[in-house]
Structures are given as C-alpha cells and as structure tokens.
Design a protein around this motif. Structure first.
Motif, PDB file in Angstrom:
ATOM      1  N   LEU A   1      -9.141 -29.114  18.722  1.00 32.87           N
ATOM      2  CA  LEU A   1     -10.276 -28.186  18.855  1.00 32.87           C
ATOM      3  C   LEU A   1      -9.916 -26.743  18.532  1.00 32.87           C
ATOM      4  O   LEU A   1     -10.727 -25.837  18.742  1.00 32.87           O
ATOM      5  CB  LEU A   1     -10.875 -28.236  20.277  1.00 32.87           C
ATOM      6  CG  LEU A   1     -11.280 -29.608  20.812  1.00 32.87           C
ATOM      7  CD1 LEU A   1     -11.886 -29.463  22.210  1.00 32.87           C
ATOM      8  CD2 LEU A   1     -12.256 -30.302  19.882  1.00 32.87           C
TER       9      LEU A   1
ATOM     10  N   TYR B   1     -17.242 -23.334  24.731  1.00 31.92           N
ATOM     11  CA  TYR B   1     -15.995 -23.446  23.973  1.00 31.92           C
ATOM     12  C   TYR B   1     -14.810 -22.878  24.744  1.00 31.92           C
ATOM     13  O   TYR B   1     -13.780 -23.538  24.924  1.00 31.92           O
ATOM     14  CB  TYR B   1     -16.159 -22.753  22.624  1.00 31.92           C
ATOM     15  CG  TYR B   1     -14.969 -22.930  21.689  1.00 31.92           C
ATOM     16  CD1 TYR B   1     -14.420 -24.183  21.458  1.00 31.92           C
ATOM     17  CD2 TYR B   1     -14.405 -21.834  21.046  1.00 31.92           C
ATOM     18  CE1 TYR B   1     -13.337 -24.357  20.600  1.00 31.92           C
ATOM     19  CE2 TYR B   1     -13.328 -21.988  20.184  1.00 31.92           C
ATOM     20  CZ  TYR B   1     -12.802 -23.244  19.971  1.00 31.92           C
ATOM     21  OH  TYR B   1     -11.721 -23.415  19.127  1.00 31.92           O
TER      22      TYR B   1
ATOM     23  N   ARG C   1     -16.670 -30.881  20.786  1.00 35.08           N
ATOM     24  CA  ARG C   1     -16.222 -31.216  19.429  1.00 35.08           C
ATOM     25  C   ARG C   1     -17.417 -31.366  18.481  1.00 35.08           C
ATOM     26  O   ARG C   1     -17.396 -30.898  17.334  1.00 35.08           O
ATOM     27  CB  ARG C   1     -15.403 -32.493  19.469  1.00 35.08           C
ATOM     28  CG  ARG C   1     -14.792 -32.887  18.119  1.00 35.08           C
ATOM     29  CD  ARG C   1     -13.944 -34.136  18.247  1.00 35.08           C
ATOM     30  NE  ARG C   1     -14.738 -35.277  18.671  1.00 35.08           N
ATOM     31  CZ  ARG C   1     -14.493 -36.011  19.760  1.00 35.08           C
ATOM     32  NH1 ARG C   1     -13.468 -35.706  20.560  1.00 35.08           N
ATOM     33  NH2 ARG C   1     -15.262 -37.042  20.068  1.00 35.08           N
TER      34      ARG C   1
END
Length: 498
Positions: free
Chosen positions: A324, A286, A305
């Motif tokens: 995101l 991430y 995602r």
C-alpha cells in the motif's frame, strides 16, 4: 515589446556611462584577491500588464567579504527598475532553488521582460533556435524586479581560497542573500519601498530562511510586505519516503491522483475534484491504515487497497505487492507502463520513453530534459548579447553544489526534523503587514501541493494572511501559457492589494 537600447554604435559594449568595464579573464586571474565587480546597464522599454514601461536593466557583481574584509564571493544580480525611479514602487527580490539553480527559470520563463518560448503542451523543446519573445506577463508594471543568483549559481562564484562551507548551506546561503538585499537597498535608496521576497522550489526554502535573516532579529531589520512561494518545499522530513515515514505517502497521494486523472486512468470532473477526493482519503482512511502497520485488519486493508487503486489508476495487485506504499519514483514508471511510457517528476503531464519497460524507476525526468536546453540558450543569449555581460564562466542553470550543502539549521542539533515553515510563522506573527502567496501546480511531484498545504496550516502561521493558488501544470507552471498569464495576474492582484 520593443527593446529600446539607448546606445550608440561606438558605445554598444560600454552600455552606459555608469557601467564599470569588465575585467578580462587574465586580469581576474592576476588579481583574485580583490576583483573589480562588473556592472552592465541598459535602458529599455516594453509593454507589461497592458502598460508601456521604460526601465533600466542593471546586471552586476556584488562583492561579499568576510568580517575581516577578505573578499569571498561574487553574487550577480539582474535588476529591472522602472524609469524614472519611484521609491514608492514595490521591489520584488527573486531567486530559484536547487540548491544550485540560477534564477534563469523565473527570469526567462515567468517574470522577466523577455521569455523563452517553449511548447506549452508538455512537448519536448527540441533543438535551437528557441524563440526569445517579449513577455507581456512580466510584473514590471507593478514592481521593480531584482533577480539574485546566490553563490555557486548562475554567473555567481566563490573567490579563490574561499571555504565552500561558508556559503553552501541553509543558513549560510540565507545570510549571503540577505546581505545582497541590504546592499541593493543601500545602493538604490529603497529602504522605505514596499518589499516582496520570493522563490521557486528550494527558493521557497530560501525565502523562509532569508526572511528569518531579514526580520528574525532586531539588528538592521528589513520589513517585508509579502512572501511569494512558487512550488513550495518547507517541511523536508514529511516528503522523504524513508522506511517508517508514512507521511511521505500521504503527501504524494493527491499528486498521484491528479496525474492519473490527466492521463485518463481515473475518472473525475477535474484535477481539483480528484485532488480533493485524494486529500480526504489521505488524511482519513489511508493514514489510519498505514499507522496500524501489521495490525491492519484484512477487511479494512482490502477497502483501502480498492480506493487507493481507484484514485491512482494502479492495480490492486501492484498496490498489495507494494504494501500500500508506492513511492513517487515507482509511480512514474508504473502508471503508463502498459504504453511503454514514463511520466515526469517536475511535471507529470510530460511523458518519456526509457531504454526498456521493465525497470522499477525512470531513466530520467522527461519534464526536465524537455525544457532545459531552451532556458540555457535564452539566459546566455540575453545576458551576453542583449546586456553585454562579459565572462568565460558558464552559466550554472543547475549546478552541483547541492552535494556540498549543509542541511542543518543552526541551533537545532544533529538529525533535527528539517522544517523551515516556523520561520514564516514567526515573521508573520511579528509583522502584521506580512502576507504569503502560495502557487502550486497540480502535476508537480518535486514539491507536492498537499505537502505545501500541510506545512503552512500549522506552525503558528496566521491563516487569514495566506493565499493558495493552483495551476494546471507542474513545478514550473509558467511553461504552460495559460498558467503563466494566470500566475502573473494572481501575483499582480496580491501586490496591489497590500
């Protein structure tokens, strides 16, 4: 617990031979420059941690002055000291946060000898009367307790003509609290007692700045045995979702995962299990994706995602629309939007119903308005009726002084990265007997547990003297009965193991 007031009917409002009569409101107004501090003393007994304890409650005003002796502030402390006094017993100094919050939450919810009973299952506390019950989880069996309401909180106040900037700020507030602690040690002859310092929320920030005042210099050094941090916020910059600050999304992702799990939107064995999955994803794929910005390849973006959707319970479409990056405020509204519900900030177990379902952020925090009335009623009932405190002032559970707060640390200059964790590192490096206890709720968005972990595993902090404990509730984990008991047992063990 039986509250044994050792009073006669005619002495009920004198409360003890040692009590100083309170001044009337007229007298206060007539002599604002040098008010006489009010003191109330009551002897009581109760059962805590399975032990029968006799103790003395002393609620008093402590006058703080400028260097030239000018009276500036009255700070109220409420002390619970076992009788007969034993100077070998630990003393635990406590406060809440805000800034602007009185110590009502820890005193009437977690560690005081009585507590307010509100629903344990994340339901609204409703209307009065609210039961005020003996608190078997009070820590009086292992330590004497001193609850401090810093200036501008609780019944504490600044005197007329006192400049608020003298007290309302990171360092100014810490100086005042450290002064109150030294005064208490002087008056009670407890300089050589084991000492613990702790708070909740901004109270953990205050703990770091106060320990810097107590141990950060060579003058009048106050040695401490332990710091107790409940719902920790030390690194403020990492918490703020300012455009460009990607760490804000990393820090809150594990909270989103635990909240989604609690409300049945993701699958995992437990809150702890989904939290660990989210931690590893947050500091791996991430953050790597966020740091690539517009250069993030489409294939990698799609994979991130999809995993983000699995962990948060939010649709991939929504996550793409948010680039995101979902703020906590948006998450409160979006997670259960299809049910017409929002979730709480302080405690994501709570749900609320807004004016409409179309908004981007909640109308309010259901985990705060679901408990505040009960706590306010409890502290006023306890102070005014049980302890005989006389004042026309309103108890400031959550005051407005935060808007006047000086958020700069002296010596760091303008726009410095605000992180007080190095104060804890310095104190622990210079005091080999100092340990730190950290309590975090899985459903607390106000002070995310992952943010606490990240702030305390750096900054030169000896990791072998830091303990983390996790609870299945939110910011004030003690509102859940099981977690109040666990928290008390964990802190008992921490204090006994010195």
């Amino acid at each position: 617990m039986k509250l044994t007031h050792l009073l006669t009917a005619t002495a009920a409002f004198a409360l003890a031979a040692t009590a100083t009569p309170s001044l009337s409101q007229d007298q206060e107004a007539a002599s604002p420059a040098a008010p006489e501090p009010q003191v109330r003393t009551v002897d009581m007994s109760g059962t805590f941690g399975g032990q029968r304890i006799d103790y003395r409650v002393t609620m008093q005003e402590n006058l703080l002055t400028a260097d030239d002796g000018t009276p500036e502030a009255m700070v109220v402390t409420t002390s619970y000291v076992r009788t007969p006094v034993d100077s070998a017993r630990p003393v635990f100094f406590l406060f809440n946060g805000g800034p602007g919050s009185g110590s009502v939450w820890l005193q009437m919810g977690a560690f005081g000898p009585v507590r307010v009973a509100i629903p344990s299952d994340a339901q609204d506390d409703g209307g009065p009367p609210y039961p005020i019950l003996p608190n078997a989880d009070s820590l009086l069996d292992v330590a004497d307790l001193v609850f401090i309401d810093p200036p501008g909180t609780g019944f504490s106040y600044l005197l007329e003509d006192t400049d608020p900037s003298r007290y309302y700020g990171l360092t100014q507030d810490a100086e005042a609290v450290a002064q109150v602690i030294r005064l208490w040690l002087n008056e009670n002859g407890r300089w050589n007692s084991p000492k613990y310092l702790g708070g909740e929320s901004y109270g953990t920030t205050r703990t770091a700045t106060v320990v810097n005042q107590l141990e950060g210099g060579t003058y009048n050094d106050v040695g401490l045995n332990g710091l107790i941090l409940i719902s920790t916020i030390l690194d403020f910059a990492a918490r703020e979702p300012t455009p460009g600050n990607e760490m804000a999304y990393v820090v809150t992702l594990p909270n989103m995962a635990t909240a989604a799990w609690y409300h049945g939107r993701v699958q995992a064995e437990s809150a702890a299990a989904i939290a660990e999955e989210a931690r590893q994803f947050a500091i791996g794929p991430y953050i790597t994706a966020l740091l690539q910005g517009a250069d993030l390849p489409a294939e990698e973006r799609a994979a991130v995602r999809a995993e983000l959707s699995r962990l948060t319970g939010l649709s991939e479409r929504y996550l793409e629309q948010a680039d995101l990056r979902v703020t906590d405020q948006r998450f409160y509204k979006e997670l259960l939007r299809d049910q017409g519900l929002t979730i709480g900030r302080l405690d994501a177990r709570y749900t609320g119903t807004d004016f409409d379902d179309a908004g981007e952020t909640p109308d309010d925090d259901p985990s705060f308005y679901g408990i505040d009335a009960g706590y306010t009623a409890a502290i006023n009932t306890w102070s005014r009726e049980s302890l005989g405190w006389e004042t026309r002032r309103e108890y400031q559970s959550i005051g407005s002084i935060g808007g006047m707060w000086d958020w700069t640390l002296r010596g760091q200059g303008r726009n410095a990265y605000l992180n007080v964790a190095p104060y804890i590192g310095q104190a622990m490096r210079q005091n080999s007997g100092l340990r730190t206890f950290v309590a975090q709720g899985y459903y607390d968005f106000a002070t995310p547990f992952f943010g606490a972990e990240l702030s305390l595993n750096r900054m030169g902090i000896p990791q072998d003297r830091v303990q983390f404990h996790y609870y299945d509730a939110g910011h004030m984990m003690y509102v859940r009965d099981e977690d109040r008991h666990r928290l008390a047992e964990d802190i008992r063990a921490f204090i006994r193991s010195r």
